[in-house]
Design a protein around this motif. Structure first.
Motif, PDB file in Angstrom:
ATOM      1  N   ALA A 103     -12.676  -8.115  -3.809  1.00  0.00           N
ATOM      2  CA  ALA A 103     -11.892  -7.706  -2.727  1.00  0.00           C
ATOM      3  C   ALA A 103     -10.590  -8.192  -2.382  1.00  0.00           C
ATOM      4  CB  ALA A 103     -12.837  -7.902  -1.430  1.00  0.00           C
ATOM      5  N   GLN A 104     -10.439  -9.525  -2.853  1.00  0.00           N
ATOM      6  CA  GLN A 104      -9.213 -10.322  -2.566  1.00  0.00           C
ATOM      7  C   GLN A 104      -8.255  -9.530  -3.719  1.00  0.00           C
ATOM      8  OE1 GLN A 104      -9.265 -14.733  -2.869  1.00  0.00           O
ATOM      9  NE2 GLN A 104      -7.122 -14.691  -3.774  1.00  0.00           N
ATOM     10  N   PRO A 162     -16.496 -11.400  -3.146  1.00  0.00           N
ATOM     11  CA  PRO A 162     -15.093 -12.047  -2.443  1.00  0.00           C
ATOM     12  C   PRO A 162     -14.008 -11.788  -3.117  1.00  0.00           C
ATOM     13  CG  PRO A 162     -16.558 -13.414  -2.698  1.00  0.00           C
ATOM     14  CD  PRO A 162     -17.474 -12.423  -2.871  1.00  0.00           C
ATOM     15  N   ILE A 179      -8.404  -6.636  -5.101  1.00  0.00           N
ATOM     16  CA  ILE A 179      -7.878  -5.346  -4.657  1.00  0.00           C
ATOM     17  C   ILE A 179      -6.761  -5.415  -3.593  1.00  0.00           C
ATOM     18  CG2 ILE A 179      -8.583  -3.129  -3.694  1.00  0.00           C
ATOM     19  CD1 ILE A 179     -11.448  -3.721  -4.663  1.00  0.00           C
ATOM     20  N   GLU A 180      -7.083  -6.237  -2.760  1.00  0.00           N
ATOM     21  CA  GLU A 180      -6.088  -6.235  -1.563  1.00  0.00           C
ATOM     22  C   GLU A 180      -4.642  -6.907  -2.094  1.00  0.00           C
ATOM     23  OE1 GLU A 180      -5.553  -8.583   2.768  1.00  0.00           O
ATOM     24  OE2 GLU A 180      -7.010  -9.142   1.309  1.00  0.00           O
ATOM     25  N   ARG A 198     -20.784  -7.149   0.932  1.00  0.00           N
ATOM     26  CA  ARG A 198     -19.615  -7.091   0.308  1.00  0.00           C
ATOM     27  C   ARG A 198     -18.766  -8.450   0.193  1.00  0.00           C
ATOM     28  NH1 ARG A 198     -14.185  -7.457   1.668  1.00  0.00           N
ATOM     29  NH2 ARG A 198     -14.725  -6.667   4.057  1.00  0.00           N
ATOM     30  N   GLU A 199     -18.968  -9.170   1.645  1.00  0.00           N
ATOM     31  CA  GLU A 199     -18.369 -10.601   1.771  1.00  0.00           C
ATOM     32  C   GLU A 199     -19.080 -11.514   1.101  1.00  0.00           C
ATOM     33  OE1 GLU A 199     -15.922 -10.202   6.168  1.00  0.00           O
ATOM     34  OE2 GLU A 199     -17.959 -10.959   6.132  1.00  0.00           O
ATOM     35  N   LEU A 247     -11.849   0.002   2.567  1.00  0.00           N
ATOM     36  CA  LEU A 247     -13.326  -0.743   2.070  1.00  0.00           C
ATOM     37  C   LEU A 247     -14.848   0.102   2.789  1.00  0.00           C
ATOM     38  CD1 LEU A 247     -11.785  -4.161   3.218  1.00  0.00           C
ATOM     39  CD2 LEU A 247     -12.654  -3.374   0.796  1.00  0.00           C
ATOM     40  N   ILE A 256     -17.093  -0.930  -3.602  1.00  0.00           N
ATOM     41  CA  ILE A 256     -16.552  -1.581  -2.299  1.00  0.00           C
ATOM     42  C   ILE A 256     -15.359  -0.908  -1.801  1.00  0.00           C
ATOM     43  CG2 ILE A 256     -17.516  -3.663  -2.875  1.00  0.00           C
ATOM     44  CD1 ILE A 256     -14.746  -4.843  -3.382  1.00  0.00           C
ATOM     45  N   LEU A 257     -14.616  -0.010  -2.718  1.00  0.00           N
ATOM     46  CA  LEU A 257     -13.421   0.780  -2.196  1.00  0.00           C
ATOM     47  C   LEU A 257     -13.800   2.138  -2.410  1.00  0.00           C
ATOM     48  CD1 LEU A 257     -10.725  -0.198  -1.061  1.00  0.00           C
ATOM     49  CD2 LEU A 257      -9.743   0.514  -3.225  1.00  0.00           C
TER      50      LEU A 257
END
Length: 264
Positions: free
Chosen positions: A112-113, A109, A115-116, A104-105, A76, A70-71
């Protein structure tokens, strides 16, 4: 007691990896949940579009390696597709980007959170994040992933008992569930899975923190531009420079591997 060196790095020195490691079971559950819940169409799209493809890294025999993420290069996946204007045989660019965002969402989720969170704390230090699965019998030929400014971390998610390992220079290293293995992949290496089960890790490429960030980004941009020109489906992860050169073998005392590769 594990000893570390110039190519096998101590993961505890990279504090930002702890956020991912502390949540490894959540990440594993998202991966297994995706495999069990995704439709055939979603699975096909994922491996067609979200999976970085290599034209240079070879396996021995018919063994398989699969990956999706996803990255890529700090973006993204849905952004990466748009920035690099990737055209797919079965999907338009806008369609591929939109579908990638939905997947991805829907399925990742939490990943992704995490990673952010890391990249906000450490100014975009993490560049690539993808799941890598070694299927039974996998044996990848000796190669390099040339980027002197990058380390590659492997967070063990599903690791069967038995002979599934990474051979790098003169060592054979083993993955463990819930733990990171961190390597400098500019050194020659060849992983294998001689068990009867899949091995899956979360691959995390990140900048070496002790080097000037501007220089790292400039090198990355130049390298990715070349890789995308050679193979747009590499997602900037793989390129022609992955092929080990004679000097790589000699540097690590692996000159005998040259003869073995010729025979194989």
């Amino acid at each position: 007691m594990i000893s570390f060196n110039e190519y096998h790095r101590n993961p505890e020195t990279f504090l930002f990896l702890k956020i991912l490691q502390d949540h490894w079971q959540v990440i594993r559950d998202e991966f297994t949940g995706f495999l069990h819940q995704a439709s055939d169409e979603e699975l096909k799209f994922t491996y067609d579009v979200l999976g970085p493809k290599s034209k240079t890294i070879k396996t021995k025999g018919n063994s398989k390696y699969s990956a999706f993420g996803i990255l890529f290069q700090g973006l993204l996946i849905e952004e990466y597709i748009q920035v690099h204007q990737i055209q797919y045989p079965d999907y338009g660019m806008d369609e591929a980007s939109a579908k990638a965002l939905v997947l991805r969402e829907k399925y990742f989720p939490n990943l992704a959170q995490f990673i952010e969170e890391v990249n906000l704390i450490d100014d975009g230090v993490i560049r690539n994040v993808y799941f890598g699965t070694f299927h039974p019998g996998l044996d990848i030929k000796l190669h390099v992933n040339y980027n002197p400014h990058m380390n590659r971390g492997y967070l063990g998610l599903i690791v069967p008992q038995g002979d599934v390992a990474m051979k790098i220079c003169h060592e054979q290293l083993y993955w463990h569930e819930g733990e990171f293995m961190v390597l400098d992949h500019s050194y020659p290496h060849c992983p294998h899975n001689y068990t009867d089960y899949d091995r899956t890790v979360l691959v995390v490429d990140f900048f070496k923190p002790d080097q000037p960030r501007e220089e790292l980004i400039r090198f990355e941009q130049e390298q990715v531009a070349q890789r995308m020109q050679d193979n747009p489906y590499s997602l900037g992860v793989f390129g022609k420079s992955d092929q080990a050169q004679e000097e790589d073998f000699i540097k690590c005392g692996l000159a005998h591997q040259l003869e073995w590769d010729k025979v194989l």
